[in-house]
Write a protein that holds these residues in place. Structure first.
Motif, PDB file in Angstrom:
ATOM      1  N   ASP A 163      44.419  42.000  34.880  1.00  0.00           N
ATOM      2  CA  ASP A 163      44.985  43.135  35.468  1.00  0.00           C
ATOM      3  C   ASP A 163      43.019  43.698  36.252  1.00  0.00           C
ATOM      4  N   PHE A 164      42.972  44.902  37.072  1.00  0.00           N
ATOM      5  CA  PHE A 164      41.329  44.904  37.300  1.00  0.00           C
ATOM      6  C   PHE A 164      41.458  46.514  37.707  1.00  0.00           C
ATOM      7  N   TRP A 165      40.794  47.320  38.076  1.00  0.00           N
ATOM      8  CA  TRP A 165      40.595  48.341  37.630  1.00  0.00           C
ATOM      9  C   TRP A 165      40.457  49.301  39.299  1.00  0.00           C
ATOM     10  N   VAL A 166      40.948  50.183  39.541  1.00  0.00           N
ATOM     11  CA  VAL A 166      41.298  50.958  40.920  1.00  0.00           C
ATOM     12  C   VAL A 166      40.424  52.364  41.217  1.00  0.00           C
ATOM     13  N   LEU A 167      41.147  52.824  42.345  1.00  0.00           N
ATOM     14  CA  LEU A 167      40.945  54.694  41.818  1.00  0.00           C
ATOM     15  C   LEU A 167      42.441  55.210  42.535  1.00  0.00           C
ATOM     16  N   PHE A 168      43.167  55.660  41.380  1.00  0.00           N
ATOM     17  CA  PHE A 168      44.224  56.212  42.137  1.00  0.00           C
ATOM     18  C   PHE A 168      43.935  57.309  42.913  1.00  0.00           C
ATOM     19  N   TYR A 169      44.979  58.174  43.693  1.00  0.00           N
ATOM     20  CA  TYR A 169      44.761  59.634  44.014  1.00  0.00           C
ATOM     21  C   TYR A 169      45.952  60.295  44.561  1.00  0.00           C
ATOM     22  N   ASN A 170      45.921  61.185  44.111  1.00  0.00           N
ATOM     23  CA  ASN A 170      47.319  62.276  45.057  1.00  0.00           C
ATOM     24  C   ASN A 170      47.103  62.140  46.614  1.00  0.00           C
ATOM     25  N   GLY A 317      34.193  46.672  45.562  1.00  0.00           N
ATOM     26  CA  GLY A 317      35.370  45.545  45.441  1.00  0.00           C
ATOM     27  C   GLY A 317      34.842  45.108  44.001  1.00  0.00           C
ATOM     28  N   SER A 318      33.893  45.635  43.568  1.00  0.00           N
ATOM     29  CA  SER A 318      33.222  45.066  42.361  1.00  0.00           C
ATOM     30  C   SER A 318      34.217  46.077  41.422  1.00  0.00           C
ATOM     31  N   THR A 319      34.827  45.296  40.671  1.00  0.00           N
ATOM     32  CA  THR A 319      35.541  46.205  39.175  1.00  0.00           C
ATOM     33  C   THR A 319      35.553  45.340  38.144  1.00  0.00           C
ATOM     34  N   LEU A 320      35.776  46.830  37.592  1.00  0.00           N
ATOM     35  CA  LEU A 320      36.258  45.912  35.503  1.00  0.00           C
ATOM     36  C   LEU A 320      37.991  45.702  35.896  1.00  0.00           C
ATOM     37  N   GLY A 321      37.592  43.714  34.958  1.00  0.00           N
ATOM     38  CA  GLY A 321      39.019  43.567  34.529  1.00  0.00           C
ATOM     39  C   GLY A 321      39.107  42.961  32.763  1.00  0.00           C
ATOM     40  N   THR A 322      40.517  42.627  32.686  1.00  0.00           N
ATOM     41  CA  THR A 322      41.075  42.110  31.696  1.00  0.00           C
ATOM     42  C   THR A 322      41.750  41.466  32.262  1.00  0.00           C
ATOM     43  N   VAL A 323      42.040  40.133  30.885  1.00  0.00           N
ATOM     44  CA  VAL A 323      42.652  39.129  30.912  1.00  0.00           C
ATOM     45  C   VAL A 323      43.262  38.658  30.112  1.00  0.00           C
ATOM     46  N   THR A 324      44.649  38.403  30.480  1.00  0.00           N
ATOM     47  CA  THR A 324      45.793  37.586  29.359  1.00  0.00           C
ATOM     48  C   THR A 324      45.502  36.064  29.356  1.00  0.00           C
ATOM     49  N   ALA A 325      45.718  35.350  28.699  1.00  0.00           N
ATOM     50  CA  ALA A 325      44.850  33.340  28.709  1.00  0.00           C
ATOM     51  C   ALA A 325      45.918  33.320  27.888  1.00  0.00           C
ATOM     52  N   LEU A 326      46.266  31.749  28.257  1.00  0.00           N
ATOM     53  CA  LEU A 326      46.930  30.839  27.960  1.00  0.00           C
ATOM     54  C   LEU A 326      45.645  30.015  26.842  1.00  0.00           C
ATOM     55  N   ALA A 327      46.496  29.588  25.312  1.00  0.00           N
ATOM     56  CA  ALA A 327      45.442  28.402  24.868  1.00  0.00           C
ATOM     57  C   ALA A 327      46.269  27.260  24.491  1.00  0.00           C
ATOM     58  N   ILE A 328      45.627  26.066  23.718  1.00  0.00           N
ATOM     59  CA  ILE A 328      46.777  25.192  23.094  1.00  0.00           C
ATOM     60  C   ILE A 328      45.897  25.147  21.768  1.00  0.00           C
ATOM     61  N   ASN A 329      46.690  25.399  21.064  1.00  0.00           N
ATOM     62  CA  ASN A 329      46.587  25.001  19.685  1.00  0.00           C
ATOM     63  C   ASN A 329      45.799  23.482  19.656  1.00  0.00           C
ATOM     64  N   VAL A 330      44.628  23.813  18.744  1.00  0.00           N
ATOM     65  CA  VAL A 330      43.975  22.250  18.996  1.00  0.00           C
ATOM     66  C   VAL A 330      45.022  21.345  17.158  1.00  0.00           C
ATOM     67  N   LEU A 388      43.565  45.743  46.855  1.00  0.00           N
ATOM     68  CA  LEU A 388      44.038  44.700  46.407  1.00  0.00           C
ATOM     69  C   LEU A 388      42.812  43.561  46.066  1.00  0.00           C
ATOM     70  N   ASN A 389      42.231  43.831  47.427  1.00  0.00           N
ATOM     71  CA  ASN A 389      41.246  42.603  47.206  1.00  0.00           C
ATOM     72  C   ASN A 389      39.779  42.494  46.665  1.00  0.00           C
ATOM     73  N   THR A 390      39.737  42.055  45.365  1.00  0.00           N
ATOM     74  CA  THR A 390      37.913  42.760  44.399  1.00  0.00           C
ATOM     75  C   THR A 390      36.855  42.060  45.635  1.00  0.00           C
ATOM     76  N   THR A 391      35.459  42.124  44.872  1.00  0.00           N
ATOM     77  CA  THR A 391      34.757  41.148  44.892  1.00  0.00           C
ATOM     78  C   THR A 391      34.375  40.687  43.968  1.00  0.00           C
ATOM     79  N   ALA A 392      34.274  41.495  43.028  1.00  0.00           N
ATOM     80  CA  ALA A 392      33.753  40.753  41.590  1.00  0.00           C
ATOM     81  C   ALA A 392      34.700  41.057  40.871  1.00  0.00           C
ATOM     82  N   VAL A 393      35.224  40.895  39.534  1.00  0.00           N
ATOM     83  CA  VAL A 393      35.658  40.973  38.667  1.00  0.00           C
ATOM     84  C   VAL A 393      35.035  40.957  36.766  1.00  0.00           C
ATOM     85  N   TYR A 394      34.191  41.870  36.682  1.00  0.00           N
ATOM     86  CA  TYR A 394      33.845  41.822  35.292  1.00  0.00           C
ATOM     87  C   TYR A 394      34.263  42.211  34.104  1.00  0.00           C
TER      88      TYR A 394
END
Length: 440
Positions: A163-170, A317-330, A388-394
């Protein structure tokens, strides 16, 4: 800071492991028990038939469309594998997951919800390194893999959702004011001027030019978009211009008062849906919320979005992001099969299936953007689609083993700054002093 050994954690958790998992899940305890029973039964059936059964931890299984879509999509082309989801509920999910692992639960694939929880599982040695497992090019993840990489050079989870941040407007409010819509290249100074231009009225009928929810990320993290700073560096003087700008807006009545928002518990969705603000920076997850609201609202209005406002020294296009990820139980004996599922989830096929649920895949493309923009209720103007097109997601919080402690300090100081209990300079100095002790 030394890692906590798994042996020590197991001793500490052994007494409460039998009760914590269900108690921490709150209202989701019944679904957890049901999922556990289902997984056990399916595991036995799979063993008899020779198929591989993978147990995958998730949260809010019934209300989150992409979990089932991913599992069904994979199983459709892998008839020798069954995916069983273990729903741990969203409340304290990462804590419950750690407790499950401490009790040697039969789990193969782990969904990672947040960075502090990710750091904790790494400290406990519960995650298998993914460097030699991931088959997709890390460059396809828009920089997020690097931000999940630890000091040992390994990353222990692979993002599938971003998920990344955008500016919503009315649009209707802008049309009524005769003001052009915001652009996809919107430096902070122009954003500030536009917010001031769009503020009008008084009392209950007032329209604020912009709106910031009470999360720290809504304000302070404009500062990291230049790519030169992160919130885990230990010094925070770079945040001063952003805090100064937003506090000036608050003082001038351009945005709602932070203290009022905290005491009233006004949700950001209500502020925007009630047309109390002309613009609102928010994450891409809000798109689906607006689509649902407009489909059911008695008085729907026209809305759009553009790329996130950015400092002058950062590209559009520089924006903030949050990720949901998958991992493997060691400790999973089915690590190879688990890795195959994860690699499928981040493949082009998996990304398209995720996009069909209205969710942004971590490896997005023009095709997945087209799928999402074609969903019912998505604004069809070119600017909204281009947003929807981002340049960099931090990442809002990149990996650090001290993530939880740093977040606690920054949240407390943010609250003090925004309520004017401290000046910006005092709050930033407190951040510098307290975080430096943790990092020492």
């Amino acid at each position: 800071m030394r890692k906590i050994s798994r042996r020590s954690f197991l001793k500490a958790a052994a007494v409460v492991a039998g009760t914590t998992a269900l108690a921490a899940c709150g209202g989701s305890s019944s679904s957890t028990a049901a999922s556990t029973a289902g997984s056990t039964a399916a595991s036995g059936a799979a063993s008899e038939s020779g198929a591989t059964n993978l147990v995958w931890t998730v949260w809010d299984m019934e209300s989150t469309a992409y979990w089932k879509a991913m599992a069904d999509g994979y199983m459709a082309s892998h008839s020798d594998v069954t995916i069983e989801m273990l729903d741990l509920g969203s409340t304290d999910y990462m804590t419950v997951l750690a407790t499950q692992l401490a009790g040697s639960a039969d789990i193969d694939i782990l969904s990672i919800k947040d960075i502090p929880g990710y750091a904790n599982l790494i400290n406990l040695d519960y995650l298998a390194p993914m460097n030699d497992v991931l088959t997709r090019d890390t460059a396809d993840f828009n920089g997020t893999i690097e931000q999940l990489t630890t000091d040992d050079g390994n990353f222990y989870a692979v993002p599938f959702r971003n998920d990344f941040w955008v500016l919503f407007y009315n649009k209707d409010l802008f049309d009524a004011a005769g003001v052009p819509y915001p652009a996809n290249d919107l430096p902070m100074e122009e954003y500030d001027a536009l917010a001031r231009q769009m503020t009008s009225g008084e009392g209950d009928g007032k329209v604020y030019g912009t709106h910031y929810h009470t999360w720290r990320s809504c304000v302070s993290l404009f500062s990291i978009l230049d790519g030169e700073h992160t919130i885990v560096d230990g010094t925070y003087d770079f945040m001063k211009p952003t805090y100064d700008l937003v506090l000036a807006q608050q003082n001038d009545g351009i945005c709602m008062d932070y203290g009022y928002l905290k005491t009233s518990s006004l949700h950001y969705s209500a502020a925007f849906e009630n047309q109390q603000c002309a613009m609102m920076p928010m994450g891409s997850w809000f798109i689906a919320t607006l689509q649902t609201y407009m489909a059911e609202a008695e008085t729907p209005f026209n809305w759009g979005m553009v790329k996130y406002p950015h400092p002058a020294n950062a590209p559009a296009g520089s924006t903030l992001g949050t990720v949901t990820a998958l991992a493997i139980n060691v400790d999973s004996p089915k690590a190879e099969a688990a890795a195959d599922f994860i690699n499928w989830c981040v493949s082009e096929e998996g990304a398209k299936i995720i996009a069909e649920t209205g969710t942004f895949p971590a490896c997005g493309s023009a095709e997945t953007n087209q799928i999402i923009s074609a969903t019912e209720g998505f604004p069809q103007d070119e600017a909204s689609i281009e947003a929807l097109n981002t340049t960099a997601v931090y990442l809002e919080m990149p990996y650090t083993m001290y993530a939880s402690d740093i977040e606690t300090i920054l949240n407390a100081e943010h609250d003090a700054i925004m309520t004017l209990s401290e000046t910006v300079d005092e709050g930033i100095q407190n951040m510098n002093d307290q975080v430096s002790v943790i990092l020492a």
